[in-house]
Scaffold this active site. Structure first.
Site, short mmCIF file in Angstrom:
data_model
loop_
_atom_site.label_atom_id
_atom_site.label_comp_id
_atom_site.label_asym_id
_atom_site.label_seq_id
_atom_site.Cartn_x
_atom_site.Cartn_y
_atom_site.Cartn_z
N HIS A 1 0.87 -1.19 0.00
CA HIS A 1 0.00 0.00 0.00
C HIS A 1 0.90 1.23 0.00
CE1 HIS A 1 0.90 -0.59 4.23
NE2 HIS A 1 0.44 0.62 4.53
N ASP B 1 5.60 4.95 4.93
CA ASP B 1 6.55 4.01 5.55
C ASP B 1 6.70 2.73 4.74
OD1 ASP B 1 3.82 3.66 6.45
OD2 ASP B 1 4.51 2.30 8.01
#
Ligand SMILES: [Zn+2]
Ligand SMILES: [Zn+2]
Lengths: 308, 308
Positions: B63, B67
């Protein structure tokens, strides 16, 4: 006022040197820090320091090569996550805004502080009570800037012996006398500040340049600066390579420092080809031309003293 | 076949855990490595391993949270700089292509290898002689995928005693017999491969999930998988928090592993709130539910054995 080098390598990170970033700590002067370039991993480097991302006030990007910007979206995001609430301004070349916008938008990042991105051209960026900051154009194949910080002179110290001579007794009146050019005492006497104050504290002048070919004419702009931070991607005998790749040799950086008669030269952006003894050799090379040269390394801290 | 965890933290990097990335080493199987997620600093983590960026063949992005992607432009650039020439395919949710394109374009990066970015939807991504790879949808507030790798069964070994029984003498003919279903010997005898070969080597099934809420129905899809890599952002008693933030607790991950009857559960994406003893406690928590649980840490290597 302190420089804190976070990444002093060039192009790609190595175990010894991360990609470009350095921080100017202005905690004493204004309670904030200014970041210059933000290569990937800058926020990880910061974890090993006492730098607090929430203190960051300005980020200056010299140019848009990946080794100078790929750490920016992460640093800006983490600053928000860690409770940073004060505004941040990012200065950098055209294109920076699109890069930051897309990186934050695509990742669904909503910063909890105001972010201003200002795309720069050569000239003054801002002026406040403490600093005048300017951008100067360098030569690096794509837009690359150097940032020039001129700290303003500060008032000198009141001279107690002179005040005594004029019959002023110590007290809150001292602060008043310092704060205005003329002060009337209770007995009607006028005290002119200029008569009772010592010499001004000279502001410091600092130049932090991005990647660039050797630019001898800069010596004039940088004349008598306190500190020059300059790239040194190649060894002294690699002038052709340096020219072809829009970089400087370490000798060229030293020659510029000498011509500009700066106080100190600090070199960064070293190729990972140079390690250990080779770095010492580069340093010796530079020092024969400009003795007050330091080759920075990751986590090197450098205090910028007042020149007086 | 080996999993190499490069970043096992969540959200922001800490000194102990970098942001998300892990590598599946398929050097023996196909001479390449596959990367799953690429948070900032992944290329720096790789510097401390024997992983070679030039070997990277596929990058799977679960996704688009920062991060999980902010290390991608740097890794792709450095791979080029370091001489990577073979093509790379990046799979990930919609928006990834724009992010990569702009990051590379703005930084003036020209890769010296072909890069294909494929925006995925649920379903099969590709199939070759060795693997079928699929994406499954997770629940994380924005598009988040799990990647499912099904290694194909391999032919068993020729059984020398059976060949001998049929009068086949050792020699190059062995290879021929293995390579086709029927082989005619010089004397006219027909040898059927099925008669002289041992049981097939079962392919391994691996699921590497992105950030997600607890999804009990996944147990069916993941039934009898060899390895499940699952996030564990919260402790077992934080179910509400986990739900609100679209994450899972460590207990939920263990319950899914149990229901799916997988071989091993490896947990990553741990909050930096959990350190030292707290991690041991989380591990104990998970193991009461699913004994074959490992909490990954940065640089943890895990060999995936054949299940037979
Ligand atoms: Zn550079
Ligand atoms: Zn995450």
């Amino acid at each position: 006022m302190e420089l804190f080098f976070l990444g002093t390598g060039s192009g790609v990170p190595s175990k010894e040197r991360n990609v470009s970033s350095l921080v100017l700590c202005l905690l004493e002067e204004r309670g904030t820090t200014w970041v210059f370039d933000c290569g990937e991993g800058t926020q990880q480097q910061i974890l090993n320091t006492n730098i607090r991302p929430r203190r960051i006030e300005v980020v200056f990007i010299t140019h848009l090569h990946g080794d100078h910007i790929y750490g920016l979206p992460g640093l800006l995001s983490s600053r928000s996550f860690q409770g940073g609430e004060t505004p941040v301004t990012v200065y950098g070349p055209r294109g920076l805004k699109e890069y930051i916008d897309i990186s934050l938008r695509i990742s669904g990042t909503h910063l909890r502080y105001p972010l201003h991105v200002e795309e720069v051209e050569e000239g003054e960026l801002f002026e406040d009570e403490q600093f005048v900051v300017e951008a100067i154009k360098l030569e690096h194949g794509l837009d690359s800037y150097g940032y020039i910080l001129k700290e303003k002179d500060k008032l000198g110290e009141l001279q107690p012996d002179k005040l005594k001579e004029l019959g002023v007794k110590p007290g809150p009146i001292y602060q008043k006398i310092k704060s205005q050019s003329r002060t009337q005492l209770e007995d009607g006497t006028i005290i002119r500040r200029d008569d009772v104050i010592g010499p001004p504290k000279k502001g410091r002048k600092i130049a932090i340049l991005g990647d660039t070919r050797y630019l001898p004419p800069l010596a004039e702009v940088l004349q008598d600066f306190d500190v020059l931070v300059h790239e040194a991607t190649f060894a002294g005998d690699e002038e052709e390579m340096a020219h072809d790749y829009y970089h400087s040799t370490i000798k060229q950086a030293a020659m510029l420092a000498k011509e500009a008669n700066v106080g100190e030269l600090i070199l960064n952006h070293l190729s990972s080809r140079y390690q250990g003894d080779a770095v010492q050799q580069l340093s010796d090379e530079a020092r024969t031309i400009f003795p007050n040269t330091t080759i920075a390394f990751d986590f090197y801290q450098h205090t910028i003293k007042r020149n007086q």
